[in-house]
Design a protein around this motif. Sequence first.
Motif, PDB file in Angstrom:
ATOM      1  N   ASN A 178      -8.227  -3.139  -3.003  1.00  0.00           N
ATOM      2  CA  ASN A 178      -7.255  -3.164  -1.906  1.00  0.00           C
ATOM      3  C   ASN A 178      -7.258  -4.495  -1.164  1.00  0.00           C
ATOM      4  O   ASN A 178      -6.212  -4.976  -0.744  1.00  0.00           O
ATOM      5  CB  ASN A 178      -7.526  -2.013  -0.938  1.00  0.00           C
ATOM      6  CG  ASN A 178      -7.169  -0.667  -1.528  1.00  0.00           C
ATOM      7  OD1 ASN A 178      -7.115  -0.510  -2.740  1.00  0.00           O
ATOM      8  ND2 ASN A 178      -6.923   0.306  -0.681  1.00  0.00           N
ATOM      9  N   SER A 228       0.811  -1.226   0.000  1.00  0.00           N
ATOM     10  CA  SER A 228       0.000   0.000   0.000  1.00  0.00           C
ATOM     11  C   SER A 228       0.842   1.273   0.000  1.00  0.00           C
ATOM     12  O   SER A 228       0.309   2.361  -0.226  1.00  0.00           O
ATOM     13  CB  SER A 228      -0.945   0.005   1.207  1.00  0.00           C
ATOM     14  OG  SER A 228      -0.193  -0.012   2.408  1.00  0.00           O
ATOM     15  N   TRP A 273      -2.680   3.390  -4.267  1.00  0.00           N
ATOM     16  CA  TRP A 273      -3.433   2.437  -3.454  1.00  0.00           C
ATOM     17  C   TRP A 273      -4.333   3.185  -2.471  1.00  0.00           C
ATOM     18  O   TRP A 273      -5.490   2.799  -2.292  1.00  0.00           O
ATOM     19  CB  TRP A 273      -2.472   1.543  -2.658  1.00  0.00           C
ATOM     20  CG  TRP A 273      -1.882   0.436  -3.448  1.00  0.00           C
ATOM     21  CD1 TRP A 273      -0.577   0.284  -3.787  1.00  0.00           C
ATOM     22  CD2 TRP A 273      -2.549  -0.706  -3.993  1.00  0.00           C
ATOM     23  NE1 TRP A 273      -0.394  -0.856  -4.514  1.00  0.00           N
ATOM     24  CE2 TRP A 273      -1.584  -1.487  -4.653  1.00  0.00           C
ATOM     25  CE3 TRP A 273      -3.877  -1.140  -3.993  1.00  0.00           C
ATOM     26  CZ2 TRP A 273      -1.889  -2.683  -5.298  1.00  0.00           C
ATOM     27  CZ3 TRP A 273      -4.178  -2.322  -4.642  1.00  0.00           C
ATOM     28  CH2 TRP A 273      -3.197  -3.083  -5.275  1.00  0.00           C
TER      29      TRP A 273
END
Length: 127
Positions: free
Chosen positions: A74, A30, A53
């Motif tokens: 995600n 991320s 992200w």
Amino acid sequence: QVQLVESGGGLVQAGGSLRLSCAASGRSVSTYAMGWFRQAPGKEREFVAGIRWIGGSTAYADSVRGRFTISRDNAKNTVYLQMNSLKPEDTAVYYCAAVPTRRYNPVVGTPGDYDYWGPGTQVTVSS
């Protein structure tokens, strides 16, 4: 380390659609922004689309804006590239790549900025 694997390429007629996927794995995925690039025979690798992200802000090359859509899941650590209204000039090997978010430039997608790359997937659009 981040590992990337693309899938979803293939042969399609002009005007058709394909959806590419890029599965990302590794530590701190991320903290990276993701980009799709492509490289046609005899040409340089070029930026197609990018996404963060966190927040999900997107960027597109002028040549694909309005036809391609980049998105991410995600929960699955997967980035997608939906390609519609494909043209023969979209034929290329498509690569997924990751760049630390602090170096992500959505205006100018420079391949050299990206740290990790997938092996690529071939997209061929017939006329």
